[in-house]
Design a protein around this motif. Structure first.
Motif: not given
Length: 341
Positions: A305-313, A223-233, A324-329, A271-273
């Protein structure tokens, strides 16, 4: 034959030539004197450039050039080429009356009198903006395709080498390679359906569930809200989710009948962050013990996943957790090459 019809009437010949000049509406046909001042301006020039004939006659032809080209003396160079080489090529941006730019393709040629003396110049232009934009789009697409092919081959190479390295047998390696590449291929199919502009987190999660036969299982919830992902993500999440489900089937929550997997994501920030919190949590499976060494799955999750934010296992006894704490941008970069850069 046509000119012979007017051989006895210079006035008729002039009207005939004028009709041809004005009917060529796809071409801007402009004549100038030796000083570069406009002396004639056809209907095509009016349509392409915007000035009416009365307001442009007597103006310097340099008015249709960009400031940079005026400073560089491009018009004078074209005239010099027309005198020495027979024509001066014109392939550059030009300026309309309203200040907008268009890409022109044409030539400048010298106008001579009956005794061979140069009296001025004629400039013929055609608006090729659409053609140039199509060429630019094709160039960008080819560049993008090159990036995708290189990165796809790199991923396949990594999957193959690491699968063999961590496999207990040739059969095990073959199965792992086939499954991972299949997951990667499914993600490509999803992106192609969207013209490679990206997809949503929910679509990637659903595709993973379907690919592994978990779409109707209550043991796999997302479950989760609508989140768009680019091709690489989108490709990265496809590989990561496949790896997580595979490991859960072998060693984690899905290896027993009582185990469950819960996937949840949310968006926070202004917005923007904005940032995306993504969480994978297993429960009800065998007691978890943190691994002593990082296997291929762990390395793949971190590197993807590290390219998009901080990963914790995390490995609590109750069940494996990934956060994963990722930048939406960063998640929403629309081109493969942007994500790589």
């Amino acid at each position: 034959m046509i000119m012979k019809l007017f051989s006895n009437s210079s006035r008729s010949r002039e009207r005939f030539l004028e009709a041809i000049l004005q009917s060529a509406i796809e071409y801007a046909i402009i004549s100038t004197d030796l000083d570069g001042l406009i002396t004639t301006w056809n209907e095509g020039a009016r349509r392409i450039l915007g000035w009416d004939e009365p307001e442009i006659i007597g103006q310097p032809a340099a008015i249709i050039f960009t400031e940079e080209d005026r400073q560089a003396g491009i018009l004078q160079r074209e005239m010099a080429a027309a005198l020495t080489e027979g024509h001066g090529n014109d392939e550059r941006w030009h300026v309309r009356k309203d200040g907008s730019l268009f890409w022109a393709s044409g030539q400048v040629m010298a106008l001579t009198s009956d005794n061979g003396e140069v009296e001025g110049f004629v400039k013929i232009l055609r608006d090729r903006t659409e053609q140039r934009e199509n060429e630019e789009r094709q160039r960008v697409l080819m560049h993008e395709l090159s990036h995708r092919m290189k990165n796809t081959l790199a991923v396949v190479q990594a999957i193959t080498s690491q699968s063999f390295r961590n496999a207990s047998s040739m059969e095990d390696a073959e199965q792992s390679i086939a499954a991972r590449i299949n997951a990667y291929s499914k993600a490509h199919d999803i992106l192609l359906q969207q013209n490679w502009l990206g997809t949503t987190m929910a679509t990637i999660v659903e595709a993973t569930a379907i690919n592994l036969g978990l779409e109707a299982s209550r043991r796999f919830e997302a479950r989760g809200p609508a989140v768009e992902l680019g091709p690489q993500a989108a490709l990265s999440f496809s590989l990561v989710l496949h790896e997580l489900v595979t490991n859960a089937n072998k060693y984690g929550a899905l290896s027993v009948d009582t185990g469950t997997i819960e996937i949840e994501w949310s968006v926070r920030g202004a917005a923007g962050e904005k940032r995306v919190d993504f969480r994978w949590q297993e429960a009800g499976g065998p007691a978890v013990v943190a691994p002593n060494n990082k296997g291929f799955g762990t390395r793949l999750v971190n590197s993807s996943l590290a390219a998009f934010g901080e990963v914790a296992l995390d490995y609590p006894p109750t069940g494996f957790i990934l956060k994963l704490d990722a930048s939406l941008q960063k998640l929403q970069y629309k081109t493969y090459s942007d994500a790589e850069e």
